[in-house]
Scaffold this active site. Structure first.
Site, PDB file in Angstrom:
ATOM      1  N   TYR A 154      10.582  19.906  13.420  1.00 43.77           N
ATOM      2  CA  TYR A 154      11.499  19.513  12.110  1.00 43.77           C
ATOM      3  C   TYR A 154      12.352  20.809  11.580  1.00 43.77           C
ATOM      4  O   TYR A 154      13.450  20.803  11.700  1.00 43.77           O
ATOM      5  CB  TYR A 154      11.069  18.731  11.239  1.00 43.77           C
ATOM      6  CG  TYR A 154      11.868  18.163  10.191  1.00 43.77           C
ATOM      7  CD1 TYR A 154      12.699  17.255  10.318  1.00 43.77           C
ATOM      8  CD2 TYR A 154      12.006  18.989   8.880  1.00 43.77           C
ATOM      9  CE1 TYR A 154      13.591  16.683   9.451  1.00 43.77           C
ATOM     10  CE2 TYR A 154      13.032  18.500   7.729  1.00 43.77           C
ATOM     11  CZ  TYR A 154      13.857  17.391   8.226  1.00 43.77           C
ATOM     12  OH  TYR A 154      14.516  16.990   7.146  1.00 43.77           O
ATOM     13  N   GLY A 167      19.581   6.047   2.857  1.00 46.77           N
ATOM     14  CA  GLY A 167      19.334   7.444   2.293  1.00 46.77           C
ATOM     15  C   GLY A 167      20.691   8.138   1.637  1.00 46.77           C
ATOM     16  O   GLY A 167      21.393   7.533   1.068  1.00 46.77           O
ATOM     17  N   LYS A 212      16.288  22.109  12.086  1.00 46.90           N
ATOM     18  CA  LYS A 212      17.155  22.361  10.696  1.00 46.90           C
ATOM     19  C   LYS A 212      17.707  23.620  10.614  1.00 46.90           C
ATOM     20  O   LYS A 212      18.792  24.075   9.915  1.00 46.90           O
ATOM     21  CB  LYS A 212      16.364  22.090   9.686  1.00 46.90           C
ATOM     22  CG  LYS A 212      16.198  20.284   9.629  1.00 46.90           C
ATOM     23  CD  LYS A 212      17.307  19.622   9.668  1.00 46.90           C
ATOM     24  CE  LYS A 212      17.137  18.268   9.470  1.00 46.90           C
ATOM     25  NZ  LYS A 212      18.421  17.430   9.234  1.00 46.90           N
TER      26      LYS A 212
HETATM   27  N1  LIG Z   1      14.757  13.089   2.114  1.00 45.73           N
HETATM   28  C1  LIG Z   1      14.654  14.512   2.332  1.00 45.73           C
HETATM   29  O1  LIG Z   1      13.783  14.911   1.343  1.00 45.73           O
HETATM   30  C2  LIG Z   1      15.448  15.364   3.089  1.00 45.73           C
HETATM   31  C3  LIG Z   1      15.123  16.664   2.942  1.00 45.73           C
HETATM   32  C4  LIG Z   1      15.815  17.876   3.600  1.00 45.73           C
HETATM   33  C5  LIG Z   1      16.730  17.196   4.671  1.00 45.73           C
HETATM   34  N2  LIG Z   1      16.896  15.840   4.765  1.00 45.73           N
HETATM   35  C6  LIG Z   1      17.712  15.387   5.893  1.00 45.73           C
HETATM   36  O2  LIG Z   1      18.679  14.572   5.289  1.00 45.73           O
HETATM   37  C7  LIG Z   1      19.389  13.752   6.289  1.00 45.73           C
HETATM   38  C8  LIG Z   1      19.235  12.316   5.939  1.00 45.73           C
HETATM   39  O3  LIG Z   1      17.814  12.070   5.521  1.00 45.73           O
HETATM   40  P1  LIG Z   1      17.497  10.646   4.561  1.00 45.73           P
HETATM   41  O4  LIG Z   1      16.071  11.212   3.912  1.00 45.73           O
HETATM   42  O5  LIG Z   1      18.685  10.151   3.796  1.00 45.73           O
HETATM   43  O6  LIG Z   1      16.956   9.769   5.725  1.00 45.73           O
HETATM   44  P2  LIG Z   1      16.950   8.268   5.909  1.00 45.73           P
HETATM   45  O7  LIG Z   1      15.793   8.022   7.067  1.00 45.73           O
HETATM   46  O8  LIG Z   1      16.990   7.352   4.773  1.00 45.73           O
HETATM   47  O9  LIG Z   1      18.313   8.226   6.810  1.00 45.73           O
HETATM   48  C9  LIG Z   1      18.501   8.632   8.066  1.00 45.73           C
HETATM   49  C10 LIG Z   1      19.404   7.905   8.765  1.00 45.73           C
HETATM   50  O10 LIG Z   1      19.842   8.344   9.966  1.00 45.73           O
HETATM   51  C11 LIG Z   1      20.042   7.356  11.039  1.00 45.73           C
HETATM   52  N3  LIG Z   1      19.568   7.593  12.197  1.00 45.73           N
HETATM   53  C12 LIG Z   1      18.091   8.118  12.880  1.00 45.73           C
HETATM   54  N4  LIG Z   1      18.228   8.511  14.057  1.00 45.73           N
HETATM   55  C13 LIG Z   1      19.644   8.152  14.406  1.00 45.73           C
HETATM   56  C14 LIG Z   1      20.295   8.079  15.721  1.00 45.73           C
HETATM   57  N5  LIG Z   1      19.418   8.689  16.864  1.00 45.73           N
HETATM   58  N6  LIG Z   1      21.626   7.862  15.869  1.00 45.73           N
HETATM   59  C15 LIG Z   1      22.110   7.243  14.821  1.00 45.73           C
HETATM   60  N7  LIG Z   1      21.798   7.330  13.536  1.00 45.73           N
HETATM   61  C16 LIG Z   1      20.367   7.856  13.363  1.00 45.73           C
HETATM   62  C17 LIG Z   1      18.735   6.318  10.421  1.00 45.73           C
HETATM   63  O11 LIG Z   1      19.258   5.003  11.000  1.00 45.73           O
HETATM   64  C18 LIG Z   1      19.053   6.545   9.049  1.00 45.73           C
HETATM   65  O12 LIG Z   1      20.009   5.411   8.692  1.00 45.73           O
HETATM   66  C19 LIG Z   1      18.286  13.707   7.578  1.00 45.73           C
HETATM   67  O13 LIG Z   1      19.021  14.647   8.564  1.00 45.73           O
HETATM   68  C20 LIG Z   1      17.173  14.579   6.932  1.00 45.73           C
HETATM   69  O14 LIG Z   1      16.499  15.435   7.899  1.00 45.73           O
HETATM   70  C21 LIG Z   1      16.079  14.744   4.184  1.00 45.73           C
END
Ligand SMILES: NC(=O)c1ccc[n+]([C@@H]2O[C@H](COP(=O)([O-])OP(=O)(O)OC[C@H]3O[C@@H](n4cnc5c(N)ncnc54)[C@H](O)[C@@H]3O)[C@@H](O)[C@H]2O)c1
Length: 268
Positions: free
Chosen positions: A156, A15, A160
């Protein structure tokens, strides 16, 4: 030639973390990725042992000096996920790395840290305040109990919100601003990543994901968020301190136009 910058990116395997790693590397920067898999440092940031192993491994690889840190690692609030996992990864995993790598940043060149929140903080009702309080108290066992009681979906936005408030409490202190380290928060909206797809496939919330209003008319792309994080880590963002910047296609502005900025003395 300018010295190569070293930046630590958690959640680098997928991501927005992966997009940030790709962008910084394309810019000639050295990235040390931290993730559960496919990373320079493979560690579980949901556990105390994993966090300290990650901090030790980064310290060794970076020779005790880094210039940037972004804590993208996070877990979605799904029906079958335990709330406690979110408390431990999203909040305590992020704070542990910010705290633990701060001394390395203090030795860096124009050092900058970016923590990751979400527009769920302001767009999702029913946030369990006890989870936020226990997180900010540093009480991980208590936060885990409260989070399991609340469930992952409600937890969640609590995690945040807690991380955003932690940053606002710390960014201005001697340890951060006083040490020349910028510390800010990015709050993404709906961004097309495996995490968003997992929420779309969830039995409870899945059907609502694409009904959520995004005024620009589409989801965000991971590289759009990576671009803004790259800016916050860079030389042109040195006046940012404790900012929480929503990058969400307008969802927060549309739902709560007048709620921010809130005049002093008008409560939370
Ligand atoms: N995608 C969205 O719409 C969105 C919106 C708001 C916030 N976010 C936040 O952005 C961040 C990235 O999200 P994304 O959408 O790219 O998600 P994603 O799932 O594609 O990537 C998240 C990464 O975090 C890693 N991870 C999870 N648990 C872990 C742990 N215990 N130790 C080490 N690594 C760990 C996963 O292996 C993964 O590679 C997150 O914090 C998410 O909450 C995402």
């Amino acid at each position: 030639m300018a010295k190569q910058r070293t930046v630590v990116v958690t959640g680098s395997a997928s991501g927005m973390g992966a997009a940030t790693k790709a962008r910084l590397e394309a810019d000639g920067q050295r990235v040390i990725g931290v993730d559960l898999r496919d990373a320079d440092v493979v560690a579980d940031l949901g556990t105390a042992a994993g966090r300290s192993a990650a901090i030790d491994a980064v310290t060794e690889r970076a020779d005790g000096v880094i210039d940037g840190l972004v804590t993208w690692a996070g877990v979605a609030g799904l029906t079958k996920t335990a709330g406690s996992l979110l408390a431990s990864v999203n909040y305590f995993g992020s704070v542990a790395l910010l705290d633990g790598l701060r001394p390395l940043l203090a030795r860096g060149d124009r050092p900058a840290a970016v923590a990751i929140s979400s527009n769920s903080t302001t767009c999702q009702p029913g946030i369990p305040m006890d989870v936020i309080e226990r997180c900010l108290d540093g009480d991980e066992p208590g936060a885990r109990v409260a989070a399991d009681a609340a469930g992952a979906m409600a937890t969640y936005p609590a995690t945040k919100t807690a991380i955003a408030w932690w940053v606002r409490r710390h960014a201005t202190t001697d340890e951060w601003a006083g040490a020349g380290i910028t510390l800010n928060v990015v709050a993404p909206g709906a961004v097309e990543t495996p995490l968003l797809q997992s929420t779309r496939e969830d039995e409870t919330i899945g059907k609502f994901i694409d009904l959520f209003p995004v005024p620009v008319g589409r989801k965000g792309e991971p590289d759009e968020l990576a671009a803004f994080v790259q800016f916050l880590l860079g030389a042109d963002a040195r006046f940012f301190c404790g900012s929480v910047v929503f990058v969400d296609g307008g969802s927060d502005a549309q739902l709560r136009a007048d709620d921010f900025p809130r005049p002093m003395g008008r409560g939370r």
